[in-house]
Write an enzyme that holds these catalytic residues in place. Structure first.
Site, short mmCIF file in Angstrom:
data_model
loop_
_atom_site.label_atom_id
_atom_site.label_comp_id
_atom_site.label_asym_id
_atom_site.label_seq_id
_atom_site.Cartn_x
_atom_site.Cartn_y
_atom_site.Cartn_z
N SER A 322 0.84 -1.21 0.00
CA SER A 322 0.00 0.00 0.00
C SER A 322 0.87 1.25 0.00
O SER A 322 0.59 2.22 -0.72
CB SER A 322 -0.91 -0.02 1.22
OG SER A 322 -1.50 1.22 1.41
N TRP A 325 2.34 1.62 -3.40
CA TRP A 325 1.32 2.07 -4.37
C TRP A 325 1.29 3.60 -4.43
O TRP A 325 1.07 4.18 -5.49
CB TRP A 325 -0.05 1.54 -3.93
CG TRP A 325 -1.19 2.02 -4.78
CD1 TRP A 325 -1.69 1.43 -5.90
CD2 TRP A 325 -1.98 3.20 -4.56
NE1 TRP A 325 -2.74 2.17 -6.39
CE2 TRP A 325 -2.93 3.26 -5.60
CE3 TRP A 325 -1.98 4.20 -3.61
CZ2 TRP A 325 -3.88 4.29 -5.69
CZ3 TRP A 325 -2.91 5.24 -3.71
CH2 TRP A 325 -3.84 5.27 -4.73
N HIS A 326 1.55 4.25 -3.29
CA HIS A 326 1.48 5.71 -3.25
C HIS A 326 2.58 6.38 -4.04
O HIS A 326 2.40 7.50 -4.52
CB HIS A 326 1.51 6.21 -1.80
CG HIS A 326 0.20 6.05 -1.11
ND1 HIS A 326 -0.15 4.89 -0.47
CD2 HIS A 326 -0.85 6.89 -0.97
CE1 HIS A 326 -1.37 5.02 0.04
NE2 HIS A 326 -1.83 6.23 -0.26
N GLY A 327 3.72 5.75 -4.15
CA GLY A 327 4.77 6.41 -4.92
C GLY A 327 6.07 5.62 -4.92
O GLY A 327 6.30 4.77 -4.05
N PHE A 487 -0.27 10.23 -7.39
CA PHE A 487 -0.23 8.79 -7.18
C PHE A 487 -0.96 8.06 -8.30
O PHE A 487 -1.08 6.89 -8.34
CB PHE A 487 -0.85 8.42 -5.83
CG PHE A 487 -0.18 9.15 -4.68
CD1 PHE A 487 1.19 9.34 -4.70
CD2 PHE A 487 -0.91 9.65 -3.63
CE1 PHE A 487 1.82 10.02 -3.66
CE2 PHE A 487 -0.30 10.33 -2.59
CZ PHE A 487 1.06 10.51 -2.62
#
Lengths: 487, 329
Positions: A322, A325-327, A487
């Site tokens: 997770s 996933w943001h960056g 994102f």
């Protein structure tokens, strides 16, 4: 085209008028209009990436049909993996290629090699993480037999690229949104009024709270060595307000716009800063992403119905993924790892589902214990946000070290008081207090403004709305982009 | 659907009606109705006031001498200037905020078109404003009077309506009107001190400031010294500022002045930033205006003493007197 811009207002007004006044009799035309509007909206960011969006849409539409039509389990699995590989391949290339190259080069350097690797100047297509996850959820649900693939390409394309959620979510599920796309929609007065109120509250969160805090967050995080420890704490706390106001504000606007068009999207936030522990926080923060990872990663890995070690492993996996996933930055991975650490005691002692209902559900105020629990949870999340906001792990560590060193320094507190008095002033802190007061009063509802003012006389209710609009107009000059667009 | 549309319409129209009604009633920028005196505290459009005062008074006063320039013309008292002119000279201060070559040109063009006598003209140029733009600027403080610019009354008034509708302005205006007091948050819209305008010559004076400077200049400057220390930059030539469009306007100005056989002089302001007017630009001005140019920019005995300034931007009345003495003797 930002939601909080005049261009969007004109764009949406045009769509709204055409949608409800001109072609309201034909569902097919309504969906074509929304698809066209969505592609126009996306092209406004970068028209070249429309092809990528269109290709990704076609790929999932086609593989969805192929999975359904495959006679054997093996054939279904093959088509599933083709779709997953191509979707994640695009996401990996555009979002993570440079990160992997740089990390690999750093790794080789750390063991004595001098690699000559060059990165590519890749532009991240806006919303790729969101629409890729839309498409994947559709494919997974078909593979798992939860839904039948749609045979209407326009409807499917609209599900993937519906403009309110296209660039920053919420991450929709085909089981939830596709039936709404396929069903005729009638204008509903209460739903539309609710939509307008939610848009207004979203704008207030974004323009007043998030952008108001962003000014000072940028000042402090851009040059942390110039500030005392207590001012750095103010910077971190303001970032906690900023990211919540920014992302939940965007979501409120997206949900409100959808309501005006007759859609109900998934809820993405549920007053996360009133959480009494980290598990509750994660049930209330970015709900559509958390539930996506729960359904398509955590549960397939065995979920919580396995031994304690596997449960711990699975928890770490979903939090780190997770974060990633943001960056493409180690800071996001550290942020995910830190949250996994926070939640671990609750998982081990099976306390992670202690707080399912909202705090003080039948009372006006929380108990002392609840208040302390909320404060501690807020402090923990704020600490983790430092990694989320910092440019690098070393910058985050240096920021935290400076806070730590500054805690015993009495002059630092005087400097912080001076910073608040001279730089920030009274207006923003007052508006933040007002914001949390309204959120607290509305915490039992889907969004804070849902029932506030419903029983007031019209003149006072409208005055309240006018004041919110005026605050937005005053702060709109500080305009910042939405954080989650990256994102 | 119709219920929704109707309520949304009412919700939107109520504040519009109230705000536009109060705008028409109060006329906060004094651009809707006739006024004999524009003195006051609210920031106004100096171009409009200068032009409108001229239009109100021209027929009775028969002005024949004009000072053009930005707010820095505050240093040039028309009465002082008159001493250096013919006995029949009737001077008028025709200035505007951040006046540009476009503003000076359009004003002269207008005066010429109505056959107003142009016996004497003093043009005050600044190296930061005069050539910064060569067209009309939007914004309620800067947009030109439509009679002069020919840019239309609708566009002109929309600038003021937009400024009025800004919540900061509304908040500042109504707080001031209710309490009668000045607060620092109003500074963009309301002046700290009264501004008095001479209804005949259009000269602008801030009496409180002049009194402070007269009574206790040390106290006045003690508050401003940090500002002047920061502004004490190096002396250097500025970049060329005069565009080809500006050259055309300067040539038109020169042509109007020659046609009217005007006794004119052009002053380059002594600004505290000590930036010398560009050599190339000076050559252009010299060639167009036949050496009637007096350059006080750069480091000199005026710009080296901060006591010659009200603040970083505006030089004082006695500096204007000194300049007039030098250029007319």
């Amino acid at each position: 085209m930002l939601f909080n811009s005049i261009e969007f207002l004109i764009f949406f007004f045009t769509v709204f008028v055409l949608y409800w006044f001109i072609i309201n009799k034909s569902l097919k035309l309504q969906n074509i209009l929304l698809l066209f509007a969505s592609y126009f909206f996306y092209a406004n960011w970068n028209w070249k990436f429309l092809f990528l969006l269109a290709f990704s849409t076609f790929l999932d539409y086609y593989t969805g049909l192929k999975i359904e039509n495959s006679g054997s389990k093996r054939g279904k699995r093959t088509w599933l993996w083709i779709s997953v590989a191509i979707n994640l391949g695009f996401l990996g290339f555009f979002k993570y290629f440079n990160f992997f190259i740089e990390s690999f080069a750093e790794l080789l350097q750390s063991i004595g090699f001098q690699p000559h690797m060059s990165t590519l100047s890749i532009i991240l297509p806006v919303g790729i993480s969101f629409y890729t996850f839309h498409g994947l959820s559709y494919i997974f649900d078909i593979y798992n037999g939860k839904i039948k693939p749609t045979r209407n390409f326009v409807n499917y394309s609209l599900f993937v690229s519906f403009f309110p959620l296209l660039v920053a979510g919420p991450i929709e599920r085909a089981t939830h949104l596709l039936p709404q796309v396929e069903k005729p929609r009638k204008f509903n007065y209460n739903q539309a009024v609710d939509g307008l109120k939610q848009i207004l509250w979203g704008l207030f969160k974004k323009i007043v709270i998030a952008d108001g805090c962003a000014e000072y967050v940028n000042l402090i995080f851009d040059n942390p060595s110039a500030y005392s420890g207590p001012i750095l704490i103010i910077g971190a706390v303001f970032f906690a307000f900023q990211i919540y106001g920014d992302f939940s504000g965007y979501t409120d606007i997206a949900l409100g716009i959808s309501r005006l068009l007759g859609f109900e999207l998934l809820r993405n936030f549920s007053y996360p800063y009133f959480s009494r522990d980290i598990a509750e926080f994660w049930r209330r923060w970015h709900i559509s992403l958390s539930s996506w990872f729960r359904d398509y990663l955590y549960i397939p890995l065995g979920g919580s119905r396995t031994g304690i070690w596997k449960k711990i492993r699975n928890t770490f996996i979903i939090f780190i993924v997770s974060g990633f996933w943001h960056g493409a930055n180690w800071t996001f991975i550290a942020w995910g790892f830190l949250n996994a650490l926070y939640i671990m005691p609750l998982i081990i002692f099976s306390k992670n589902r202690d707080h399912l209902a909202i705090v003080a559900e039948n009372r006006s105020l929380p108990s002392f214990r609840e208040f302390i629990s909320m404060a501690v949870t807020f402090m923990l999340t704020t600490f983790a946000w430092i990694f989320f906001r910092a440019e690098s792990i070393s910058a985050a560590c240096s920021y935290i070290r400076s806070i730590w060193k500054g805690i015993p320094d009495i002059h630092g507190y005087a400097a912080a008081a001076g910073f608040l008095y001279w730089n920030v002033g009274f207006t923003l802190p007052f508006l933040i207090c007002f914001f949390f007061f309204i959120e607290w009063m509305g915490r039992r509802d889907k969004y804070a403004l849902e029932s506030i003012g419903n029983t007031w006389p019209r003149w006072s209710r409208w005055t309240f709305y006018y004041l919110l609009i005026a605050s937005c107009i005053i702060y709109i000059d500080k305009g910042q982009n939405f954080i989650y667009f990256q994102f | 659907m119709s219920r929704f549309t109707f309520k949304l319409f009412i919700f939107s129209i109520v504040p519009i009606v109230i705000l536009l009604g109060s705008y028409l009633y109060l006329d906060p920028f004094k651009v809707l109705y006739h006024y004999d005196d524009y003195s006051g505290r609210l920031s106004f459009n100096r171009d409009y006031v200068s032009t409108q005062t001229f239009l109100n008074k021209y027929n009775g006063k028969n002005y024949n001498s004009y000072i053009f320039g930005s707010s820095r013309t505050i240093a040039y008292d028309p009465a002082s200037w008159k001493k250096y002119l013919d006995n029949n000279a009737l001077p008028y201060l025709f200035d505007a905020s951040c006046e540009s070559v476009y503003g000076i040109y359009t004003k002269l063009r207008y005066l010429d078109s109505i056959h107003a006598p142009l016996n004497n003209v003093l043009i005050v140029m600044d190296n930061d404003f005069t050539f910064a733009t060569d067209h009309d600027q939007p914004g309620y403080l800067f947009i030109k009077h439509p009679l002069i610019s020919h840019n239309g009354y609708w566009n002109f008034h929309m600038n003021f309506i937009k400024a009025y509708l800004h919540p900061y302005f509304l908040f500042s205006l109504y707080t001031y009107r209710i309490t009668g007091k000045y607060y620092s948050f109003m500074q963009n819209y309301i002046n700290k001190n009264d501004i008095v305008l001479d209804s005949i010559t259009n000269r602008m004076v801030v009496p409180v400031r002049e009194k402070e400077l007269k009574d206790n200049p040390d106290l006045y400057y003690s508050k401003l010294i940090p500002m002047f220390e920061n502004g004490n930059g190096e002396v250097r030539d500025s970049v060329d500022m005069i565009s080809s469009a500006a050259v055309t306007m300067l040539e038109e100005i020169s042509s109007i002045l020659r046609k009217n056989n005007t006794n004119y002089k052009i002053v380059i302001s002594p600004l505290y930033n000590k930036i010398k007017f560009s050599v190339n630009d000076m050559k252009r001005l010299d060639s167009i205006f036949s050496h009637n140019i007096y350059d006080f920019s750069g480091a000199n005995e005026i710009t080296n003493d901060y006591r010659n300034y009200y603040e970083l931007s505006h030089y004082r009345l006695h500096v204007g007197d000194t300049i007039l003495r030098r250029i007319y003797h």
